[in-house]
Design an enzyme around this catalytic site. Structure first.
Site: not given
Ligand code: KIV
Length: 259
Positions: A182, A115, A113, A83, A44-45
């Site tokens: 992280e 969090e 994924k 994510d 989600d970055s």
């Molecule tokens: O969203 C993302 O790029 C991430 C990385 C920091 C692992 O979760």
């Protein structure tokens, strides 16, 4: 042969380092896959690096789906993980199953994924795994909690270290196949890596983990700001600027195209 979650887990025991990077479109997914990256994360970055938001919070599930489908079309071998974006899984376990199910059914990713490692997140992971959806955990600095935690290194006090370690253990017990660590001290990452039987993928967590992940725009030198632990292997922003300037001068001087 496409890489599976089982393969990723076996590599920990074979001490084969896992290489992971993020992708947000077809071309990048294809290049990373052909370069031999093991795990490609539609992180989600992308909210920040591809959509220009200040944090990861605004990106929606529908936007993640659009990017995940594009990356999927470029990736043949790497394990593809997406994510779950902010507020697509926190409301209830049912919401998480619905959102993760859409990512697997509509985009064809192999895992999701999410969090955090609090009891609610752990229960969510257990339910997703129960319905057949592989989950990668993510503890330490969790960018979806930026308004509570900031982007500071996590796990610096004894109490925080103990909490992060127990979150990682709980996520493993809930059935996560891997876990992102992280921006935590390397000694804590090392301790978690030794304790867990599932692989740890570090970002700003030092060398003593089972694999490393970077946000690909940081690696490529495309980001305008990047975290202190990121490393750029090339300055693509500079290279693109030079290429665009060359094109621009050739057009103005009527040198391109040639007859
Ligand atoms: O969203 C993302 O790029 C991430 C990385 C920091 C692992 O979760």
């Amino acid at each position: 042969m496409p890489i599976t979650t089982q393969q990723i887990m076996e590599w920990k025991h074979q001490e084969r380092a896992i290489v992971a990077l993020t992708a947000w479109d077809f071309a990048l997914g294809q290049v990373l896959d052909e370069a031999g990256v093991d795990l490609i994360l539609i992180g989600d970055s992308l909210a920040m690096v591809a959509l220009g938001y200040d944090t990861t919070l605004p990106v929606t599930l529908d936007e993640m789906l659009l990017h995940a489908k594009a990356v999927r079309r470029g990736v043949k071998r790497a394990l593809l993980v997406c994510d779950l974006p902010f507020m697509s899984y926190q409301e209830s376990v049912q919401q998480a199953v619905h959102s993760a199910g859409r990512l697997l059914k509509e985009a064809g990713v192999q895992a999701v994924k999410l969090e955090g490692g609090n009891p609610t997140a752990v229960a969510t992971v257990a339910r997703l795994v129960e319905v057949g959806i592989p989950v990668m955990g993510h503890v330490g600095l969790t960018p979806q909690s930026v308004h509570r935690l900031g982007y500071r290194q996590q796990g610096t006090s004894l109490a925080a270290r103990e909490r992060i370690l127990s979150e990682a253990i709980a996520l493993e017990q809930a059935g996560a196949f891997a876990i992102v660590l992280e921006h935590i001290p390397s000694s804590l990452a090392c301790q978690i890596t030794q304790k867990l039987t599932i692989p740890t993928i570090g970002i700003g967590a030092g060398p003593d983990v089972d694999g490393q992940v970077l946000v690909t725009s940081d690696l490529l030198g495309l980001s305008t700001r990047q975290p202190p632990f990121a490393k750029s292997y090339v300055n693509l922003r500079e290279i693109i600027t030079q290429a665009v300037r060359s094109f621009s001068s050739e057009v103005k001087e009527r040198k391109f195209p040639v007859d």
